[in-house]
Design a protein around this motif. Structure first.
Motif, PDB file in Angstrom:
ATOM      1  N   ARG A  93       0.842  -1.211   0.000  1.00 21.10           N
ATOM      2  CA  ARG A  93       0.000   0.000   0.000  1.00 21.10           C
ATOM      3  C   ARG A  93       0.872   1.255   0.000  1.00 21.10           C
ATOM      4  NH1 ARG A  93      -4.439  -2.061  -1.513  1.00 21.10           N
ATOM      5  NH2 ARG A  93      -5.891  -2.832   0.019  1.00 21.10           N
ATOM      6  N   ILE A  94       1.949   1.221   0.773  1.00 22.63           N
ATOM      7  CA  ILE A  94       2.863   2.371   0.824  1.00 22.63           C
ATOM      8  C   ILE A  94       3.480   2.591  -0.554  1.00 22.63           C
ATOM      9  CG2 ILE A  94       5.032   3.228   1.799  1.00 22.63           C
ATOM     10  CD1 ILE A  94       4.274   1.632   4.384  1.00 22.63           C
ATOM     11  N   VAL A  95       3.980   1.524  -1.155  1.00 22.58           N
ATOM     12  CA  VAL A  95       4.590   1.613  -2.482  1.00 22.58           C
ATOM     13  C   VAL A  95       3.563   2.107  -3.492  1.00 22.58           C
ATOM     14  CG1 VAL A  95       5.580   0.250  -4.379  1.00 22.58           C
ATOM     15  CG2 VAL A  95       6.381  -0.100  -2.026  1.00 22.58           C
ATOM     16  N   GLN A  96       2.352   1.574  -3.436  1.00 24.96           N
ATOM     17  CA  GLN A  96       1.304   1.988  -4.369  1.00 24.96           C
ATOM     18  C   GLN A  96       1.001   3.480  -4.226  1.00 24.96           C
ATOM     19  OE1 GLN A  96      -2.457  -0.054  -3.886  1.00 24.96           O
ATOM     20  NE2 GLN A  96      -3.147   0.532  -5.920  1.00 24.96           N
ATOM     21  N   ALA A  97       0.879   3.957  -2.992  1.00 26.53           N
ATOM     22  CA  ALA A  97       0.591   5.381  -2.761  1.00 26.53           C
ATOM     23  C   ALA A  97       1.704   6.253  -3.322  1.00 26.53           C
ATOM     24  CB  ALA A  97       0.395   5.646  -1.269  1.00 26.53           C
ATOM     25  N   LEU A  98       2.935   5.874  -3.093  1.00 27.53           N
ATOM     26  CA  LEU A  98       4.069   6.654  -3.601  1.00 27.53           C
ATOM     27  C   LEU A  98       4.124   6.616  -5.125  1.00 27.53           C
ATOM     28  CD1 LEU A  98       6.729   5.705  -0.909  1.00 27.53           C
ATOM     29  CD2 LEU A  98       5.424   7.843  -1.086  1.00 27.53           C
ATOM     30  N   GLN A  99       3.831   5.460  -5.711  1.00 28.89           N
ATOM     31  CA  GLN A  99       3.815   5.354  -7.174  1.00 28.89           C
ATOM     32  C   GLN A  99       2.690   6.183  -7.789  1.00 28.89           C
ATOM     33  OE1 GLN A  99       3.648   1.074  -7.692  1.00 28.89           O
ATOM     34  NE2 GLN A  99       5.865   0.950  -7.974  1.00 28.89           N
ATOM     35  N   LEU A 100       1.582   6.334  -7.055  1.00 27.82           N
ATOM     36  CA  LEU A 100       0.461   7.130  -7.544  1.00 27.82           C
ATOM     37  C   LEU A 100       0.700   8.632  -7.388  1.00 27.82           C
ATOM     38  CD1 LEU A 100      -2.557   4.996  -6.270  1.00 27.82           C
ATOM     39  CD2 LEU A 100      -1.889   5.392  -8.654  1.00 27.82           C
ATOM     40  N   GLY A 101       1.754   9.006  -6.655  1.00 29.68           N
ATOM     41  CA  GLY A 101       2.085  10.413  -6.558  1.00 29.68           C
ATOM     42  C   GLY A 101       2.072  11.026  -5.176  1.00 29.68           C
ATOM     43  N   ALA A 102       1.829  10.225  -4.134  1.00 27.84           N
ATOM     44  CA  ALA A 102       1.906  10.767  -2.774  1.00 27.84           C
ATOM     45  C   ALA A 102       3.340  11.221  -2.508  1.00 27.84           C
ATOM     46  CB  ALA A 102       1.493   9.714  -1.746  1.00 27.84           C
ATOM     47  N   VAL A 103       3.484  12.317  -1.756  1.00 32.27           N
ATOM     48  CA  VAL A 103       4.819  12.842  -1.458  1.00 32.27           C
ATOM     49  C   VAL A 103       5.394  12.259  -0.173  1.00 32.27           C
ATOM     50  CG1 VAL A 103       4.477  14.992  -2.719  1.00 32.27           C
ATOM     51  CG2 VAL A 103       3.920  14.889  -0.279  1.00 32.27           C
ATOM     52  N   GLY A 104       4.577  11.504   0.547  1.00 30.79           N
ATOM     53  CA  GLY A 104       5.046  10.903   1.782  1.00 30.79           C
ATOM     54  C   GLY A 104       3.953  10.093   2.433  1.00 30.79           C
ATOM     55  N   TYR A 105       4.338   9.427   3.515  1.00 33.42           N
ATOM     56  CA  TYR A 105       3.456   8.487   4.191  1.00 33.42           C
ATOM     57  C   TYR A 105       3.690   8.636   5.687  1.00 33.42           C
ATOM     58  CZ  TYR A 105       0.648   4.199   3.654  1.00 33.42           C
ATOM     59  OH  TYR A 105      -0.354   3.272   3.628  1.00 33.42           O
ATOM     60  N   VAL A 106       2.702   9.129   6.417  1.00 36.17           N
ATOM     61  CA  VAL A 106       2.804   9.304   7.862  1.00 36.17           C
ATOM     62  C   VAL A 106       1.925   8.238   8.516  1.00 36.17           C
ATOM     63  CG1 VAL A 106       2.399  10.853   9.813  1.00 36.17           C
ATOM     64  CG2 VAL A 106       3.196  11.788   7.625  1.00 36.17           C
ATOM     65  N   MET A 107       2.545   7.432   9.365  1.00 31.18           N
ATOM     66  CA  MET A 107       1.820   6.331  10.008  1.00 31.18           C
ATOM     67  C   MET A 107       1.139   6.784  11.296  1.00 31.18           C
ATOM     68  SD  MET A 107       2.066   3.578   8.187  1.00 31.18           S
ATOM     69  CE  MET A 107       1.441   2.444   9.406  1.00 31.18           C
ATOM     70  N   LYS A 108      -0.072   6.267  11.517  1.00 29.08           N
ATOM     71  CA  LYS A 108      -0.772   6.446  12.788  1.00 29.08           C
ATOM     72  C   LYS A 108      -0.277   5.342  13.723  1.00 29.08           C
ATOM     73  CE  LYS A 108      -5.069   7.955  10.590  1.00 29.08           C
ATOM     74  NZ  LYS A 108      -6.443   7.544  10.319  1.00 29.08           N
ATOM     75  N   PRO A 109      -0.110   5.578  14.982  1.00 22.95           N
ATOM     76  CA  PRO A 109      -0.245   6.874  15.649  1.00 22.95           C
ATOM     77  C   PRO A 109       0.959   7.754  15.337  1.00 22.95           C
ATOM     78  CG  PRO A 109       0.475   5.246  17.246  1.00 22.95           C
ATOM     79  CD  PRO A 109       0.262   4.522  15.935  1.00 22.95           C
ATOM     80  N   PHE A 110       0.742   9.055  15.394  1.00 25.71           N
ATOM     81  CA  PHE A 110       1.781  10.028  15.103  1.00 25.71           C
ATOM     82  C   PHE A 110       1.729  11.102  16.179  1.00 25.71           C
ATOM     83  CE2 PHE A 110      -2.147  11.039  13.010  1.00 25.71           C
ATOM     84  CZ  PHE A 110      -2.364  12.352  13.405  1.00 25.71           C
TER      85      PHE A 110
END
Length: 125
Positions: A93-110
């Motif tokens: 899911r992280i890889v997919q989001a980044l490939q789709l154009g997300a600039v980053g991934y912040v995990m909960k809890p944060f």
């Protein structure tokens, strides 16, 4: 001269998360507008694009990944940075989001500080 803070749209299906993020963004000097569904978010982006979008992966109806796909193909929205803010930690899911154009991934809890710092990094503040 009045300076308007960068506007950040937050799409998350959890009301408590939306409220907490909105408070943290306010403390960090950002304006925030929250959305419970992807459809609400996409409508708001079409009307008034924000400086940044925080987007959960797991949403009712259209998923955050569906929203990301739509945003990156929509004229006027394709350059809006999108940070995924989610408890979805599967590597695919992280890889997919980044490939789709997300600039980053912040995990909960944060922590609020970590989130505001990441936003500042993305917006160059």
């Amino acid at each position: 001269m009045l300076v308007t803070p960068p506007q950040i749209y937050v799409a998350d299906d959890d009301a408590l998360t939306r409220e907490l993020v909105e408070i943290q963004l306010g403390r960090g000097g950002y304006g925030a507008r929250t959305f419970e569904t992807v459809e609400e978010l996409l409508s708001a982006v079409a009307a008034a694009p924000p400086s940044l979008i925080l987007l959960d992966v797991r949403m009712p109806g259209l998923s955050g990944l569906d929203a990301l796909r739509s945003l990156k193909s929509a004229q006027g929205a394709e350059d809006i940075p999108v940070l995924m803010l989610t408890g979805e930690g599967r590597l695919d899911r992280i890889v997919q989001a980044l490939q789709l154009g997300a600039v980053g991934y912040v995990m909960k809890p944060f922590t609020g500080k970590a989130l505001v710092d990441k936003i500042g990094e993305v917006l160059g503040a």
